[in-house]
Design a protein around this motif. Structure first.
Motif, mmCIF file in Angstrom:
data_model
loop_
_atom_site.group_PDB
_atom_site.id
_atom_site.type_symbol
_atom_site.label_atom_id
_atom_site.label_comp_id
_atom_site.label_asym_id
_atom_site.label_seq_id
_atom_site.Cartn_x
_atom_site.Cartn_y
_atom_site.Cartn_z
ATOM 1 N N TYR A 35 0.834 -1.192 0.000
ATOM 2 C CA TYR A 35 0.000 0.000 0.000
ATOM 3 C C TYR A 35 0.873 1.247 0.000
ATOM 4 N N LEU A 36 0.263 2.355 -0.315
ATOM 5 C CA LEU A 36 0.935 3.653 -0.257
ATOM 6 C C LEU A 36 0.755 4.256 1.127
ATOM 7 N N THR A 37 1.814 4.834 1.660
ATOM 8 C CA THR A 37 1.681 5.617 2.881
ATOM 9 C C THR A 37 1.360 7.042 2.467
ATOM 10 N N CYS A 38 0.128 7.443 2.637
ATOM 11 C CA CYS A 38 -0.312 8.759 2.175
ATOM 12 C C CYS A 38 -1.351 9.281 3.149
ATOM 13 N N PHE A 39 -1.207 10.520 3.559
ATOM 14 C CA PHE A 39 -2.118 11.067 4.549
ATOM 15 C C PHE A 39 -2.305 12.557 4.301
ATOM 16 N N GLY A 40 -3.485 13.035 4.618
ATOM 17 C CA GLY A 40 -3.826 14.423 4.353
ATOM 18 C C GLY A 40 -3.533 15.339 5.522
ATOM 19 N N PRO A 41 -3.637 16.632 5.297
ATOM 20 C CA PRO A 41 -3.374 17.622 6.352
ATOM 21 C C PRO A 41 -4.449 17.577 7.427
ATOM 22 N N ASP A 42 -4.073 17.922 8.652
ATOM 23 C CA ASP A 42 -5.048 17.951 9.732
ATOM 24 C C ASP A 42 -5.938 19.196 9.600
ATOM 25 N N SER A 43 -7.008 19.220 10.369
ATOM 26 C CA SER A 43 -8.014 20.280 10.216
ATOM 27 C C SER A 43 -7.451 21.666 10.533
ATOM 28 N N LEU A 44 -6.574 21.768 11.540
ATOM 29 C CA LEU A 44 -5.994 23.071 11.887
ATOM 30 C C LEU A 44 -5.110 23.583 10.757
#
Length: 337
Positions: A35-44
């Motif tokens: 799998y790809l390690t990919c994550f989005g920005p947090d809400s703040l």
């Protein structure tokens, strides 16, 4: 007696080094992960509250360290603090299992334009990746496929999760990059054959498969893929996927249920939905999938693809004859004809 002491000390150091390596947080999983390690920005961060985001992440006791470090680095770069961003990017590399996201994230453009700061980051990532390649025969090709794989997944995975969608001015460049990638894929296959696991490692071999899967050259190089499969030099799941893709291109029923379709014809009966492309011997598809190494059923795969399986498949009423349209042959359930 002195020699015994020296030998004991050397053995003790070796054991300690092995223990430290085993327990180090810096364990890249390029050769084992699927799998790809990919994550989005947090809400703040999304709200441009960068200092608040940094404070919250520093006190977070739940998120994994590499996730926290990456987001803190992103906050610092948005605040214009390059040195602080570099500090946390290095911490991220120290313990991240997969560093590819660095080369996909637009936020690092201010750093990538500063070679004095960016080159050491690139070198660390490349060295960590190459260190995963034990006995491969083509490390340079593996590294090239590492980068080509990032480009191939840039808009399929990374940019969507990162919420960095292209604007209208970028589309021509995207098309040019895709064309260049197609050309290079063809060159690689023509020069090396299929880049097998023993040649470039499992990760790079997977990227080579994906590049072909997303290109117009599947038919041209399918025999190379099949030969690699028969020799145990490709993940059987990948062979199954490229086989299904070729069958669908020929307007024939697939074997493993990996492909879905949405067209103007299917939209009439399944509005805004993908349907799983018809499958030969549907009753036994999950058995075939298991034999090839799939860990999910065709029903679970349909859910992952956000597609549906027409009821006709279960009744054994497909595959049906194909429908020809604009020289493209498409297999469809009876009611879509």
């Amino acid at each position: 007696m002195r020699k015994r002491h020296i030998l004991f000390f050397v053995l003790l150091c070796a054991v300690f080094a092995a223990f430290a390596q085993k327990n180090s947080c810096c364990t890249k999983n390029y050769e084992t992960a699927s799998y790809l390690t990919c994550f989005g920005p947090d809400s703040l961060h999304q709200q441009e509250e960068y200092l608040a985001s940094i404070e919250w992440l520093r006190n977070d006791t739940i998120a994994k360290d590499y996730l926290r470090y990456y987001q803190i680095a992103a906050d610092w770069i948005m605040l214009g603090q390059k040195d602080s961003a570099i500090l946390y990017l290095n911490r991220f590399i120290d313990c991240s299992p997969d560093d590819r996201i660095i080369f996909a994230d637009k936020r690092w453009i201010p750093l990538s334009s500063d070679s004095a700061k960016w080159t050491p980051i690139v070198k660390r990532v490349e060295e960590a990746y190459v260190a995963c390649l034990d006995s491969v025969t083509h490390k340079d090709l593996a590294l090239e496929l590492f980068y080509l794989g990032i480009e191939d997944q840039l808009y399929r995975a990374y940019r969507g999760v990162l919420m960095q969608f292209p604007d209208s001015s970028e589309y021509s460049a995207i098309d040019d990059e895709m064309y260049d990638r197609f050309v290079r894929t063809k060159e690689i296959y023509s020069e090396y054959g299929f880049p097998t696991i023993s040649m470039v490692g499992k990760h790079a071999s997977t990227q080579a498969f994906l590049l072909l899967q997303h290109s117009p050259y599947i038919r041209k190089y399918y025999k190379l893929i099949k030969r690699a499969y028969l020799n145990g030099e490709i993940d059987p799941v990948q062979y199954a996927m490229v086989t299904d893709r070729l069958l669908t291109e020929d307007g024939k029923p697939q074997l493993y249920g990996t492909q879905a379709i949405k067209s103007t014809r299917t939209e009439k009966y399944f509005p805004d939905q993908y349907i799983i492309w018809p499958i030969k011997d549907f009753a036994n598809v999950n058995q075939r999938r298991a034999e090839m190494g799939f860990t999910s059923t065709v029903e679970e795969n349909a859910k992952r693809l956000d597609a549906i399986i027409p009821e006709e498949y279960y009744a054994g009423k497909v595959p049906m004859r194909y429908v020809g349209r604009d020289k493209v042959r498409i297999w469809l359930p009876k009611k879509c004809r």
